[in-house]
Design a protein around this motif. Sequence first.
Motif, PDB file in Angstrom:
ATOM      1  N   LYS A   1      -8.254  -1.282  -4.001  1.00 55.48           N
ATOM      2  CA  LYS A   1      -8.147   0.162  -4.158  1.00 55.48           C
ATOM      3  C   LYS A   1      -7.843   0.727  -2.770  1.00 55.48           C
ATOM      4  CE  LYS A   1     -10.696   4.307  -5.435  1.00 55.48           C
ATOM      5  NZ  LYS A   1     -12.018   4.895  -5.710  1.00 55.48           N
ATOM      6  N   GLN A   2      -6.789   1.549  -2.654  1.00 58.03           N
ATOM      7  CA  GLN A   2      -6.321   1.964  -1.334  1.00 58.03           C
ATOM      8  C   GLN A   2      -6.160   3.482  -1.235  1.00 58.03           C
ATOM      9  OE1 GLN A   2      -3.150  -1.029   0.198  1.00 58.03           O
ATOM     10  NE2 GLN A   2      -2.886  -0.989  -2.017  1.00 58.03           N
ATOM     11  N   ASP A   3      -6.514   4.002  -0.054  1.00 61.29           N
ATOM     12  CA  ASP A   3      -6.282   5.397   0.283  1.00 61.29           C
ATOM     13  C   ASP A   3      -5.583   5.442   1.641  1.00 61.29           C
ATOM     14  OD1 ASP A   3      -7.645   6.252  -2.003  1.00 61.29           O
ATOM     15  OD2 ASP A   3      -9.574   6.194  -0.965  1.00 61.29           O
ATOM     16  N   ILE A   4      -4.997   6.601   1.962  1.00 63.84           N
ATOM     17  CA  ILE A   4      -4.327   6.762   3.249  1.00 63.84           C
ATOM     18  C   ILE A   4      -4.832   8.016   3.939  1.00 63.84           C
ATOM     19  CG2 ILE A   4      -2.338   8.054   2.332  1.00 63.84           C
ATOM     20  CD1 ILE A   4      -0.616   6.433   4.363  1.00 63.84           C
ATOM     21  N   LEU A   5      -4.992   7.936   5.263  1.00 64.61           N
ATOM     22  CA  LEU A   5      -5.412   9.073   6.087  1.00 64.61           C
ATOM     23  C   LEU A   5      -4.429   9.210   7.233  1.00 64.61           C
ATOM     24  CD1 LEU A   5      -8.922  10.116   7.236  1.00 64.61           C
ATOM     25  CD2 LEU A   5      -7.142   9.791   8.959  1.00 64.61           C
ATOM     26  N   LEU A   6      -3.976  10.442   7.478  1.00 67.94           N
ATOM     27  CA  LEU A   6      -3.018  10.710   8.553  1.00 67.94           C
ATOM     28  C   LEU A   6      -3.681  11.583   9.607  1.00 67.94           C
ATOM     29  CD1 LEU A   6      -1.191  11.065   5.576  1.00 67.94           C
ATOM     30  CD2 LEU A   6       0.375  10.201   7.324  1.00 67.94           C
ATOM     31  N   THR A   7      -3.615  11.151  10.850  1.00 64.40           N
ATOM     32  CA  THR A   7      -4.355  11.827  11.919  1.00 64.40           C
ATOM     33  C   THR A   7      -3.602  12.989  12.543  1.00 64.40           C
ATOM     34  OG1 THR A   7      -3.517  10.417  13.718  1.00 64.40           O
ATOM     35  CG2 THR A   7      -5.435   9.619  12.495  1.00 64.40           C
TER      36      THR A   7
ATOM     37  N   ILE B   1       7.340   9.146  -0.913  1.00 65.82           N
ATOM     38  CA  ILE B   1       6.917   7.769  -1.191  1.00 65.82           C
ATOM     39  C   ILE B   1       5.394   7.650  -1.223  1.00 65.82           C
ATOM     40  CG2 ILE B   1       8.974   6.627  -0.302  1.00 65.82           C
ATOM     41  CD1 ILE B   1       7.523   6.181   2.329  1.00 65.82           C
ATOM     42  N   PHE B   2       4.708   8.597  -0.561  1.00 65.12           N
ATOM     43  CA  PHE B   2       3.256   8.602  -0.593  1.00 65.12           C
ATOM     44  C   PHE B   2       2.717   9.640  -1.584  1.00 65.12           C
ATOM     45  CE2 PHE B   2       3.703   6.976   3.915  1.00 65.12           C
ATOM     46  CZ  PHE B   2       3.401   5.659   3.572  1.00 65.12           C
ATOM     47  N   THR B   3       3.306  10.822  -1.613  1.00 67.09           N
ATOM     48  CA  THR B   3       2.786  11.876  -2.492  1.00 67.09           C
ATOM     49  C   THR B   3       2.996  11.537  -3.962  1.00 67.09           C
ATOM     50  OG1 THR B   3       4.879  13.084  -2.303  1.00 67.09           O
ATOM     51  CG2 THR B   3       3.103  13.709  -0.798  1.00 67.09           C
ATOM     52  N   ASN B   4       4.090  10.826  -4.267  1.00 64.55           N
ATOM     53  CA  ASN B   4       4.383  10.476  -5.663  1.00 64.55           C
ATOM     54  C   ASN B   4       3.832   9.106  -6.055  1.00 64.55           C
ATOM     55  OD1 ASN B   4       5.785  12.866  -5.841  1.00 64.55           O
ATOM     56  ND2 ASN B   4       7.772  11.938  -5.406  1.00 64.55           N
ATOM     57  N   SER B   5       3.166   8.465  -5.116  1.00 62.07           N
ATOM     58  CA  SER B   5       2.684   7.112  -5.383  1.00 62.07           C
ATOM     59  C   SER B   5       1.429   7.128  -6.250  1.00 62.07           C
ATOM     60  CB  SER B   5       2.372   6.407  -4.053  1.00 62.07           C
ATOM     61  OG  SER B   5       1.745   5.173  -4.286  1.00 62.07           O
ATOM     62  N   ASN B   6       1.415   6.259  -7.255  1.00 67.10           N
ATOM     63  CA  ASN B   6       0.225   6.162  -8.109  1.00 67.10           C
ATOM     64  C   ASN B   6      -0.687   5.020  -7.668  1.00 67.10           C
ATOM     65  OD1 ASN B   6       1.710   3.954  -8.839  1.00 67.10           O
ATOM     66  ND2 ASN B   6       1.987   4.556 -10.988  1.00 67.10           N
ATOM     67  N   ILE B   7      -0.374   4.413  -6.515  1.00 68.88           N
ATOM     68  CA  ILE B   7      -1.200   3.317  -6.022  1.00 68.88           C
ATOM     69  C   ILE B   7      -2.157   3.785  -4.930  1.00 68.88           C
ATOM     70  CG2 ILE B   7       0.440   1.502  -6.636  1.00 68.88           C
ATOM     71  CD1 ILE B   7       1.420   1.489  -3.777  1.00 68.88           C
ATOM     72  N   LEU B   8      -2.055   5.049  -4.548  1.00 75.65           N
ATOM     73  CA  LEU B   8      -2.978   5.631  -3.577  1.00 75.65           C
ATOM     74  C   LEU B   8      -3.827   6.678  -4.285  1.00 75.65           C
ATOM     75  CD1 LEU B   8      -0.598   6.122  -0.518  1.00 75.65           C
ATOM     76  CD2 LEU B   8      -2.565   4.586  -0.594  1.00 75.65           C
ATOM     77  N   ASP B   9      -5.134   6.505  -4.251  1.00 78.33           N
ATOM     78  CA  ASP B   9      -6.017   7.474  -4.899  1.00 78.33           C
ATOM     79  C   ASP B   9      -6.104   8.769  -4.097  1.00 78.33           C
ATOM     80  OD1 ASP B   9      -6.431   5.652  -6.830  1.00 78.33           O
ATOM     81  OD2 ASP B   9      -8.562   5.347  -6.479  1.00 78.33           O
ATOM     82  N   LYS B  10      -6.265   8.622  -2.785  1.00 81.50           N
ATOM     83  CA  LYS B  10      -6.440   9.801  -1.931  1.00 81.50           C
ATOM     84  C   LYS B  10      -5.424   9.783  -0.794  1.00 81.50           C
ATOM     85  CE  LYS B  10     -11.477   9.977  -2.630  1.00 81.50           C
ATOM     86  NZ  LYS B  10     -12.790   9.833  -1.954  1.00 81.50           N
ATOM     87  N   LYS B  11      -4.927  10.985  -0.463  1.00 80.06           N
ATOM     88  CA  LYS B  11      -4.089  11.173   0.717  1.00 80.06           C
ATOM     89  C   LYS B  11      -4.770  12.234   1.569  1.00 80.06           C
ATOM     90  CE  LYS B  11      -1.142   9.961  -2.783  1.00 80.06           C
ATOM     91  NZ  LYS B  11      -1.288  10.208  -4.241  1.00 80.06           N
TER      92      LYS B  11
END
Length: 498
Positions: free
Chosen positions: A111-117, A126-136
Motif C-alpha cells: 500500500k503506497q502513498d506519496i508526499l511532496l515537500t 500521472i499521480f492525481t489520476n492514479s488509483n495505486i496511491l491512496d494519499k497524495k
Amino acid sequence: MVMNSMLSQHIKNKTEYIEEAKKLYLSINQDLEKVHFIEYLLNFLIKNVTEYMSDSFLENELNKISDSIHSENNIKYIDGNILHVMTEAYGTGGHTRLAELFIKNISSNYKQDILLTRQGCELPSIFTNSNILDKKIILKDDNIFDKSKILFEIASKYQYVILHTHKDDVLVNLTFGTKKFKRPVLFVNHADHAFWSGGSVADLVLELSTEGMEFSKSIRGIKNNRVINIPIEEKKVDFSKKEARKKLSIDNDKKIILSIGTEYKYGSTEEEVKKFIDMAKNIVNNVDKCEFVLIGPSRQNKFWNEAYEFSNGKINPIGMQSRESLELYIIASDLYIESFPFSSYSAYLEVLSLGLSALTLKNEIFSLDVVKRNNMECSSIKEIEEKAINILNNAIKNEKDFDIQEHLKEKWSENIISIIDELKYSKHDVYNIQSKKASIEYLNHTDKVIGNSLGLNFTYKKLPFFLKIKLGKLMIKYNIIRNFFDFVKLIERIVVIK
C-alpha cells in the motif's frame, strides 16, 4: 592539456570557495540561519562542479539539528505501507517517470502513498489520476522546522520510506538525520552523475547501474547500496517495420539511422555539436540510400540546419515528435545511435525494448549494465562510424540478441521487492560518509552537463545581509564571478534583497 588545466583550476577554486564558506557557517548561532546557509551551499554545489560529490560536514550539521528538534515517538506503522517522498514532481522528465514506474511496478505488493515537500507546480496527472496511491500529501511552505516535524510524524506511520528527493532538499537530513526516527529509509539515486545530499540518512541507496554503485561507494562514501536498474514499460506493437515505414512515407529500400534526445544532449558548444554532425556526415556519405533522422534537434538551430542543407536532407533533424510518431520511427529504423556527449538513457532503453539495436559512445558518466553486458559501447566516435557503416552495408551482422528483462516489470519488481523485504526488521540509522575527490576526467564531463550558477536564487534570498557581503567577497576572491554581468547580478542581490 591547457583546457584541462584551466578547468581543474576553476573546479579547485569552487571547492575552496565552499571550504571558506563553511568557516563562515561556524559564526552562525541560530539554527534557522544555519539551515538557510546550508541550503544555499547545497544549491550552489548541485549547480557547480567541485572536487567532491558529497559533503559530510554539511550533512552532519543538518543531522545535529535534526536530533535536536525531534522527539522519540511510539507511533505504530501498518505492515506493507510505503511512503514515497519527492521534493517536486513534473509533467515530463526522467526523474518523475522513474518514480511513477517504481510505484506502479510494486503496487500489487504494498500500500503506497506519496508526499511532496516543495511542490511548486500542479501535481502531474500521472499521480492525481492514479488509483495505486491512496494519499497524495503536499506540505505547505511553512517554517522548515515545522515541515520537518510534520514529515517526521507522517513518515513514522509507514513501514518503509523511499526518497525520490531533489539533490539539495534539506528536509531529508532535517527529518531523517536522527536515530529517533525508526523506519528504514531508502534513497533512489536518480542523479548518479552529480553532487547530492542525503547519503548519511539512507539505510540503503538504490542505484541505477553497477558503475554508479561503485562510484557512490568509492567517491561519495556510501556504505550500503544496491542496483535496481531503470524501469521501463514493455512495449508491444501490432504493426511491422514495413507498415511503420508506410505510415511515415519512408521507402522500404532506405537505410534509416535514428537518434533521440533533447537538443542539449548533442552538445552545448559548436565544437561538441560539430563532432556528432561530422560523424553523421561520414556515415550517410558511405551508405547508399541512407538517412539519419534525429528526434529532438530541429532546423531552427543553425548548426542542425546547416547539416541538413549540406547533406541534402540526409541528416534530418525533425524536432520533437508525438509519442505515436516516436514509436513509428523506432520500428521503421535500421540502427540507433545514442546522443553524445550526453546520453539519454530513457530513450535508449525504449529503443532496446522495441528490438532496435544500438550503438553508444563510452564516456566518463556511468554506462547502463545492459549496455556493457551486450557490448554496445564504442570507445571512440570513429568506432561508431565504422560499425554503423558496416552494419548498414551488411558487412557485419546487425546483432539484436540482447536481454533487457531486468528493466521490465516482472524482473524489476522481483528485484526491488526482495531488496525492500530484506529491510523488513531493520531500524533506521545515521551514517558517517567520507567522500573522496573525483578524477579530473570525470569532473570535466560532469562540468559540461551541469554548467555554472552563482546560486543567487531563493536560497540566497533567505541569508542575512552580512553573510551575503562575505560570500560576495569570497566569490570575487575565488573567481566565481567571472564577468561583469555576474558582478552586477551579485550587487543587485546584496543591495536590493536585504
